[in-house]
Design a protein around this motif. Structure first.
Motif, PDB file in Angstrom:
ATOM      1  N   ASN A 274     -14.517 -42.351  22.167  1.00 46.12           N
ATOM      2  CA  ASN A 274     -13.914 -42.319  23.496  1.00 46.12           C
ATOM      3  C   ASN A 274     -14.109 -40.925  24.105  1.00 46.12           C
ATOM      4  O   ASN A 274     -13.687 -39.920  23.522  1.00 46.12           O
ATOM      5  CB  ASN A 274     -12.416 -42.632  23.349  1.00 46.12           C
ATOM      6  CG  ASN A 274     -11.683 -42.731  24.679  1.00 46.12           C
ATOM      7  OD1 ASN A 274     -12.094 -42.158  25.677  1.00 46.12           O
ATOM      8  ND2 ASN A 274     -10.574 -43.441  24.676  1.00 46.12           N
TER       9      ASN A 274
ATOM     10  N   ASP B  30      -8.304 -39.121  28.223  1.00 51.04           N
ATOM     11  CA  ASP B  30      -7.075 -39.378  27.481  1.00 51.04           C
ATOM     12  C   ASP B  30      -6.861 -38.247  26.472  1.00 51.04           C
ATOM     13  O   ASP B  30      -7.755 -37.938  25.684  1.00 51.04           O
ATOM     14  CB  ASP B  30      -7.171 -40.711  26.742  1.00 51.04           C
ATOM     15  CG  ASP B  30      -5.867 -41.072  26.058  1.00 51.04           C
ATOM     16  OD1 ASP B  30      -4.995 -41.658  26.729  1.00 51.04           O
ATOM     17  OD2 ASP B  30      -5.717 -40.753  24.860  1.00 51.04           O
TER      18      ASP B  30
ATOM     19  N   ASP C 100      -4.956 -38.040  23.818  1.00 52.11           N
ATOM     20  CA  ASP C 100      -4.761 -38.432  22.424  1.00 52.11           C
ATOM     21  C   ASP C 100      -5.991 -39.091  21.810  1.00 52.11           C
ATOM     22  O   ASP C 100      -6.310 -38.858  20.640  1.00 52.11           O
ATOM     23  CB  ASP C 100      -3.565 -39.385  22.315  1.00 52.11           C
ATOM     24  CG  ASP C 100      -2.264 -38.743  22.747  1.00 52.11           C
ATOM     25  OD1 ASP C 100      -2.028 -37.577  22.366  1.00 52.11           O
ATOM     26  OD2 ASP C 100      -1.497 -39.387  23.491  1.00 52.11           O
ATOM     27  N   HIS C 101      -6.663 -39.925  22.571  1.00 54.23           N
ATOM     28  CA  HIS C 101      -7.781 -40.688  22.032  1.00 54.23           C
ATOM     29  C   HIS C 101      -9.136 -40.278  22.603  1.00 54.23           C
ATOM     30  O   HIS C 101     -10.172 -40.738  22.119  1.00 54.23           O
ATOM     31  CB  HIS C 101      -7.564 -42.177  22.288  1.00 54.23           C
ATOM     32  CG  HIS C 101      -6.267 -42.684  21.726  1.00 54.23           C
ATOM     33  ND1 HIS C 101      -5.952 -42.588  20.392  1.00 54.23           N
ATOM     34  CD2 HIS C 101      -5.206 -43.286  22.318  1.00 54.23           C
ATOM     35  CE1 HIS C 101      -4.764 -43.111  20.169  1.00 54.23           C
ATOM     36  NE2 HIS C 101      -4.287 -43.540  21.318  1.00 54.23           N
TER      37      HIS C 101
ATOM     38  N   SER D  72      -6.563 -45.142  27.127  1.00 56.14           N
ATOM     39  CA  SER D  72      -5.782 -44.947  25.902  1.00 56.14           C
ATOM     40  C   SER D  72      -6.242 -45.937  24.842  1.00 56.14           C
ATOM     41  O   SER D  72      -5.561 -46.918  24.533  1.00 56.14           O
ATOM     42  CB  SER D  72      -4.286 -45.114  26.184  1.00 56.14           C
ATOM     43  OG  SER D  72      -3.541 -44.846  25.016  1.00 56.14           O
ATOM     44  N   LYS D  73      -7.383 -45.657  24.289  1.00 60.41           N
ATOM     45  CA  LYS D  73      -7.980 -46.533  23.282  1.00 60.41           C
ATOM     46  C   LYS D  73      -8.557 -45.673  22.164  1.00 60.41           C
ATOM     47  O   LYS D  73      -9.436 -44.848  22.410  1.00 60.41           O
ATOM     48  CB  LYS D  73      -9.095 -47.385  23.910  1.00 60.41           C
ATOM     49  CG  LYS D  73      -9.844 -48.267  22.925  1.00 60.41           C
ATOM     50  CD  LYS D  73     -11.003 -48.975  23.609  1.00 60.41           C
ATOM     51  CE  LYS D  73     -11.823 -49.798  22.628  1.00 60.41           C
ATOM     52  NZ  LYS D  73     -12.984 -50.442  23.279  1.00 60.41           N
ATOM     53  N   PRO D  74      -8.064 -45.846  20.937  1.00 61.98           N
ATOM     54  CA  PRO D  74      -8.582 -45.027  19.834  1.00 61.98           C
ATOM     55  C   PRO D  74     -10.067 -45.299  19.595  1.00 61.98           C
ATOM     56  O   PRO D  74     -10.540 -46.424  19.738  1.00 61.98           O
ATOM     57  CB  PRO D  74      -7.752 -45.481  18.627  1.00 61.98           C
ATOM     58  CG  PRO D  74      -6.569 -46.186  19.190  1.00 61.98           C
ATOM     59  CD  PRO D  74      -7.021 -46.783  20.491  1.00 61.98           C
ATOM     60  N   SER D  75     -10.777 -44.241  19.237  1.00 61.29           N
ATOM     61  CA  SER D  75     -12.174 -44.408  18.849  1.00 61.29           C
ATOM     62  C   SER D  75     -12.221 -45.164  17.518  1.00 61.29           C
ATOM     63  O   SER D  75     -11.423 -44.903  16.618  1.00 61.29           O
ATOM     64  CB  SER D  75     -12.859 -43.050  18.684  1.00 61.29           C
ATOM     65  OG  SER D  75     -12.904 -42.351  19.907  1.00 61.29           O
ATOM     66  N   LYS D  76     -13.146 -46.087  17.424  1.00 61.44           N
ATOM     67  CA  LYS D  76     -13.271 -46.855  16.194  1.00 61.44           C
ATOM     68  C   LYS D  76     -13.943 -45.993  15.139  1.00 61.44           C
ATOM     69  O   LYS D  76     -14.989 -45.385  15.394  1.00 61.44           O
ATOM     70  CB  LYS D  76     -14.095 -48.125  16.436  1.00 61.44           C
ATOM     71  CG  LYS D  76     -14.089 -49.088  15.265  1.00 61.44           C
ATOM     72  CD  LYS D  76     -14.694 -50.431  15.658  1.00 61.44           C
ATOM     73  CE  LYS D  76     -14.608 -51.413  14.486  1.00 61.44           C
ATOM     74  NZ  LYS D  76     -15.119 -52.761  14.872  1.00 61.44           N
TER      75      LYS D  76
END
Length: 296
Positions: A83, A87, A89-90, A146-150
């Motif tokens: 990401n 954002d 955080d992510h 707001s989507k965590p990196s895989k």
């Protein structure tokens, strides 16, 4: 028997010590970019040129711009693009421009960890401080997702990121841009794009068993791309042999249509769709000029 017993006992301890040393082995250098006003429009243009949109936007999965998630299967495991939105955080919202420059040009995270070479940072070393500032200004305009990196799904021992420090010591060759005085400005512009941000050599150069580019075979094509495909040689001799001209290549970089009427498919189709189609006519001409005249 006693020797084998000693080896069996000592080997895990030695391996653990080696891993511990790798974890604290520093890499990279401080980035000292001063206060430079970035141009977000020019940065967005460079992002297209550098393939950021194609690699970090999961278009097929309906992903949001630069939110990551693009899958890249390789012989070493499967990579997933991270990401890059604002954002905190992510994404990269909490980064500084120095963090961004170190990641982009050195392949080093804000925490000092090495990035996998699936990220073509050696090519981005050619970017100037102004280029980095422009890219940073553009990335700061990207809406936060707001989507965590895989996480990457790597096979042992490639899942040990600290081991990349050894790989870097053996194979990391940062690309630096040096103009050729006897060549035209157009040719040199093409050289900068091809060998720098467009990172053509990342796909069109064969790699060794550890995934390092074979520099002596630059742009000679590759047989085993991550998606299972092949890339053709794009040396001047190879292009001319296939009937390419500067004007035909310039047109293909805009439309994806080849001289025989067929169209680029696979990853090259994506390169055109998300990258070179957005470039100026002059930059497409520069790329074509450099590639057709590079060996001559």
């Amino acid at each position: 028997m006693r020797l084998w017993l000693i080896v069996a006992i000592a080997a895990p301890a030695l391996a653990g010590a080696a891993i511990a040393v790798l974890h604290v082995w520093p890499i990279g250098r401080p980035e000292t970019i001063g206060v430079i006003a970035g141009d977000p429009a020019r940065g967005a243009y460079l992002a297209r040129m550098a393939g950021c949109i194609a690699c970090h936007t999961d278009t097929s999965g309906g992903g949001q711009p630069l939110a990551g998630g693009v899958r890249l299967p390789t012989d070493f495991g499967t990579f997933y693009s991270p990401n890059l939105t604002t954002d905190p955080d992510h994404g990269i919202g909490s980064w500084t421009i120095q963090d961004f420059a170190a990641a982009l040009r050195q392949g080093v995270s804000p925490e000092g960890k090495p990035y996998y070479p699936s990220f073509p940072y050696p090519f981005y070393n050619a970017l100037s401080d102004q280029d980095v500032a422009d890219l940073w200004a553009a990335f700061r305009t990207v809406p936060a997702v707001s989507k965590p990196s895989k996480p990457h799904d790597m096979m042992p021992p490639f899942n040990l990121r600290a081991g990349l420090k050894v790989w870097r010591a053996l194979y990391h060759i940062p690309e630096t841009f040096t103009s050729v005085s006897e060549k035209s400005d157009l040719w040199n512009r093409g050289k900068f794009i091809v060998e720098g941000p467009a990172h053509c050599g990342a796909c069109h150069t064969p790699r060794n068993l550890l995934g390092a580019r074979q520099a002596e075979m630059a742009l000679h094509g590759a047989e085993d791309l991550p998606d299972g495909g092949k890339s053709p040689p794009i040396t001047s001799a190879a292009l001319k042999k296939e009937g390419w001209t500067v004007s035909a290549l310039k047109y293909a970089l805009q439309t994806g249509v080849m001289p025989n009427g067929d169209v680029f498919g696979g990853s090259m189709g994506e390169v055109v769709r998300d990258g070179t189609a957005f470039l100026s006519d002059e930059d497409r001409l520069a790329i074509a000029t450099y590639l057709l005249e590079r060996d001559g």
